[in-house]
Write a protein that holds these residues in place. Structure first.
Motif, PDB file in Angstrom:
ATOM      1  N   ILE A 227      13.393   4.051   1.956  1.00 13.20           N
ATOM      2  CA  ILE A 227      13.567   2.472   1.912  1.00 13.20           C
ATOM      3  C   ILE A 227      12.659   1.912   0.959  1.00 13.20           C
ATOM      4  CG2 ILE A 227      13.529   0.244   3.086  1.00 13.20           C
ATOM      5  CD1 ILE A 227      14.414   1.772   5.574  1.00 13.20           C
ATOM      6  N   VAL A 228      11.350   2.236   1.098  1.00 15.65           N
ATOM      7  CA  VAL A 228      10.042   1.424   0.319  1.00 15.65           C
ATOM      8  C   VAL A 228       9.596   2.244  -0.986  1.00 15.65           C
ATOM      9  CG1 VAL A 228       9.417   0.348   2.708  1.00 15.65           C
ATOM     10  CG2 VAL A 228       8.253   2.467   1.687  1.00 15.65           C
ATOM     11  N   ARG A 229       9.953   3.620  -1.286  1.00 17.31           N
ATOM     12  CA  ARG A 229       9.440   4.137  -2.146  1.00 17.31           C
ATOM     13  C   ARG A 229      10.458   4.699  -3.147  1.00 17.31           C
ATOM     14  NH1 ARG A 229       6.956   9.343  -3.343  1.00 17.31           N
ATOM     15  NH2 ARG A 229       7.943   9.921  -1.422  1.00 17.31           N
TER      16      ARG A 229
ATOM     17  N   ASN B 186       0.878  -1.040   0.024  1.00 14.49           N
ATOM     18  CA  ASN B 186       0.081  -0.058  -0.104  1.00 14.49           C
ATOM     19  C   ASN B 186       0.857   1.144  -0.040  1.00 14.49           C
ATOM     20  OD1 ASN B 186      -1.646  -1.977   1.984  1.00 14.49           O
ATOM     21  ND2 ASN B 186      -2.714  -1.071   0.663  1.00 14.49           N
ATOM     22  N   GLU B 187       0.435   2.225  -0.536  1.00 22.53           N
ATOM     23  CA  GLU B 187       1.122   3.714  -0.426  1.00 22.53           C
ATOM     24  C   GLU B 187       1.026   3.767   1.141  1.00 22.53           C
ATOM     25  OE1 GLU B 187       0.717   6.709  -3.190  1.00 22.53           O
ATOM     26  OE2 GLU B 187       1.701   5.467  -4.228  1.00 22.53           O
ATOM     27  N   LEU B 188       2.323   4.506   1.368  1.00 20.71           N
ATOM     28  CA  LEU B 188       2.301   5.181   2.679  1.00 20.71           C
ATOM     29  C   LEU B 188       1.325   6.294   2.851  1.00 20.71           C
ATOM     30  CD1 LEU B 188       6.359   4.814   3.644  1.00 20.71           C
ATOM     31  CD2 LEU B 188       4.319   3.734   4.681  1.00 20.71           C
ATOM     32  N   GLY B 189       1.164   6.787   4.136  1.00 17.32           N
ATOM     33  CA  GLY B 189       0.302   7.862   4.378  1.00 17.32           C
ATOM     34  C   GLY B 189       1.289   9.120   4.109  1.00 17.32           C
ATOM     35  N   GLU B 190       0.775  10.287   3.797  1.00 19.34           N
ATOM     36  CA  GLU B 190       1.706  11.410   3.387  1.00 19.34           C
ATOM     37  C   GLU B 190       2.416  11.849   4.665  1.00 19.34           C
ATOM     38  OE1 GLU B 190       1.813  14.106   0.910  1.00 19.34           O
ATOM     39  OE2 GLU B 190       2.751  15.495   2.273  1.00 19.34           O
ATOM     40  N   GLU B 191       1.686  11.600   5.797  1.00 20.59           N
ATOM     41  CA  GLU B 191       2.327  12.157   6.989  1.00 20.59           C
ATOM     42  C   GLU B 191       3.326  11.338   7.360  1.00 20.59           C
ATOM     43  OE1 GLU B 191      -0.475  12.648  10.348  1.00 20.59           O
ATOM     44  OE2 GLU B 191       1.007  13.568  11.710  1.00 20.59           O
ATOM     45  N   TYR B 192       3.135   9.967   7.298  1.00 21.56           N
ATOM     46  CA  TYR B 192       4.069   8.862   7.754  1.00 21.56           C
ATOM     47  C   TYR B 192       5.038   9.036   6.693  1.00 21.56           C
ATOM     48  CZ  TYR B 192       5.993   4.595   9.352  1.00 21.56           C
ATOM     49  OH  TYR B 192       7.021   3.557   9.738  1.00 21.56           O
ATOM     50  N   ARG B 193       5.286   9.658   5.524  1.00 18.19           N
ATOM     51  CA  ARG B 193       6.402   9.706   4.632  1.00 18.19           C
ATOM     52  C   ARG B 193       7.117  10.698   4.994  1.00 18.19           C
ATOM     53  NH1 ARG B 193       2.968   9.340  -0.432  1.00 18.19           N
ATOM     54  NH2 ARG B 193       3.690  11.545  -0.888  1.00 18.19           N
TER      55      ARG B 193
END
Length: 498
Positions: free
Chosen positions: A173-175, A157-164
RNA sequence: GGGCCUCUAGCUCAGUUGGUUAGAGCAACGGACUUUUAAUCCGUGGGUCGUCGGUUCGAUCCCGACGGGGCCUACCA
């Protein structure tokens, strides 16, 4: 999502289950060997191995031995054969295979028991392809390179904007795109410096802590020096120092560094942002506009190989060709259907402003002209455009126009409707500069918190003679936005978050 | 500064028109599996539903305050 107080890893109670489990694995690894070894006998990189075997057939054993390390981003364990996808910092990946007959029961069991998603691991073995054709290292041995205590987020899943933004290290790491943006930024910086270097500009660094903030109109961050027992300001612009450098004979000078402005943050504004300023003795606002166009076009060409840059979402930003230069007053007159000149009386400007619901109260007509221009013209400027010849009263550091009354030799560069850069024929007459500052101080006294302060030392420098010069300033983050189509918080690796 | 929206497991998200025990996928734990690719199969655990207060027999849900975030607006070389 509100943050709990950060988990104390040495408090063994109340830990999320997965962290407690991983801490126990870390202990176990330390008993067996080392969960964080200082060095590992690495002979190859993931990128190197991928490049060396671009097209192997299915189920090939090369006989070539390599030893490499990477972060586990996917894992697939079966009973006697385990697969893991190792990722390098570049984002390149390679599969590791651990089989019972190569590593033995003890090492295989340890792998299954102690290795998690996110761990950095070392594997040494033969370069092979699997029965499905995946380039792999068939391990003879493995070692933990660095145990990860926190689980990686779900990669599907895409990470949430705030988490990113708050966990950029995880985002990186993931994107893939997050890593790409960091690389684009670095390449853009290199390109800008190459363009300057090719034209004999010298890069300098001027003070960030200043006793008087100047060079722009903005509210500063304040701090205090214990040693000097004095109030200091984080700079809002390097301009007044770079001009001192020009007085001193650094005829072509630039600086790329941070500015700080204590104002609102939104999709195009960050409290700290990277700024480029450049000054060219015996240049003017035309030559510095030429330079600015070259800087941006070279950056697009160096980084993307084209002036037609593809943005996030597929839109093409066409940076090619000669960029038009339009007059602020003429373009405004045309757009609003009424002739506006520097002589247009205040009352008429106010009337026009209120007819389009611009509610401002300012003592100077130039402010109205700029507001009206933004209302009538700005939104329609998609292709790169220099807007030239601004009202004199909002541009205290700019020289009067050589032939037009009431305007100054200043341009703003707009790209896709955003203000990208600004340039001047610099005001070098110390007497006029002093008068302009005095006007600003009067404004400040009347309550404009953005008005400039009088910088006596800067005036003294001008009194030693500054050659006629062109100067420009450009927001680096905004340049990245123009080249990628991203918001400012995506172009800055670690933007300020509360 | 003003307005609107939002906060549920490590991550991404459902859900509860106020009612027994709050769900899914991935991740984790136990087990099976020597060619997987988001592996699969069987089983299990995991939550102060942002915080504090109020209303209520009963609140994750309604109300208020506070905190975080987002959008719009204002401000902004």
């Amino acid at each position: 999502m509100s943050e709990q107080p950060e988990t104390e890893l040495d408090l063994e109670q109340d830990l999320p289950e997965q962290i407690a489990v991983r801490l126990a694995k870390r202990e176990r690894l330390n008993e067996l060997n080392d969960a964080y070894p200082v060095s590992l006998p690495i002979t190859h990189t993931i990128d190197g191995v991928r490049a060396a075997y671009p097209e192997l057939e299915i189920d090939v054993a090369t006989g070539d031995k390599v030893a490499l390390a990477g972060r586990i981003v996917f894992q697939r364990n079966t009973g006697k054969l385990c697969f893991a996808t190792l990722q390098a910092g570049s984002g390149q990946r390679i599969q590791a295979m651990l089989s019972l007959d190569k590593v033995g029961e003890e090492q295989l069991e340890a792998w299954k028991e102690l290795v998690d998603l996110g761990d950095h691991v070392f594997v040494a073995g033969e370069v092979v392809t699997s029965k499905r054709g995946e380039l792999s290292i068939l391990a003879d041995e493995w070692l933990m390179a660095a145990k990860t205590i926190r689980p990686l987020p779900n990669m599907h899943n895409e990470l949430g904007e705030e988490y990113r933004v708050r966990h950029r290290y995880v985002d990186l790491i993931v994107r893939d795109r997050a890593r790409e943006v960091v690389q684009i930024r670095s390449k853009v910086m290199q390109s800008l410096r190459r363009t300057f270097d090719a034209q004999q500009f010298i890069e300098v660094e001027t003070p960030m802590l200043q006793t008087i903030h100047g060079g722009a109109s903005a509210r500063p961050f304040k701090t205090h020096s214990n040693a000097f027992d004095t109030e200091l300001f984080l700079r809002i612009a390097p301009e007044l120092f770079l001009k001192r450098a020009v007085v001193g004979g650094i005829d072509r000078v630039f600086e790329i560094n941070r500015n700080f402005r204590n104002e609102g943050a939104d999709r195009t504004h960050s409290p700290e942002f990277a700024m480029l300023e450049a000054y060219q003795a015996y240049g003017d606002y035309n030559s510095i506009a030429d330079l600015t166009q070259q800087l941006i076009q070279n950056a697009a060409m160096d980084v993307f190989g084209t002036h037609q840059v593809e943005l996030e979402g597929g839109e093409i930003n066409d940076l090619g060709g000669e960029w038009p230069r339009i007059s602020m007053y003429e373009s405004l007159s045309e757009a609003c259907g009424q002739v506006i000149t520097p002589e247009t009386p205040m009352a008429e400007l106010k009337k026009l402003a209120s007819s389009v619901e611009i509610e401002i109260d300012h003592p100077l007509p130039g402010k109205y002209v700029e507001e009206l221009w933004e209302h009538f013209v700005k939104g329609n400027l998609v292709k790169p455009t220099f807007v030239i010849d601004f009202p004199v009263d909002t541009s205290p550091l700019t020289r009067d126009h050589r032939s037009k009354a009431g305007v100054v030799e200043k341009w703003d560069l707009y790209i896709r409707g955003y203000e990208q850069a600004t340039g001047y024929s610099e005001l070098v007459d110390p007497v006029i500069q002093r008068a302009r500052f005095v006007e600003q101080v009067t404004l400040a006294a009347s309550g404009d918190p953005e008005a400039m302060k009088l910088d006596e030392d800067f005036l003294k420098a001008l009194e030693f003679g500054m050659p006629p010069s062109g100067g420009m300033g450009m927001g680096i983050d905004r340049l990245l936005m123009s080249l990628t189509g991203l918001g400012i918080r995506e172009t800055i690796m670690f933007p300020l978050v509360k």
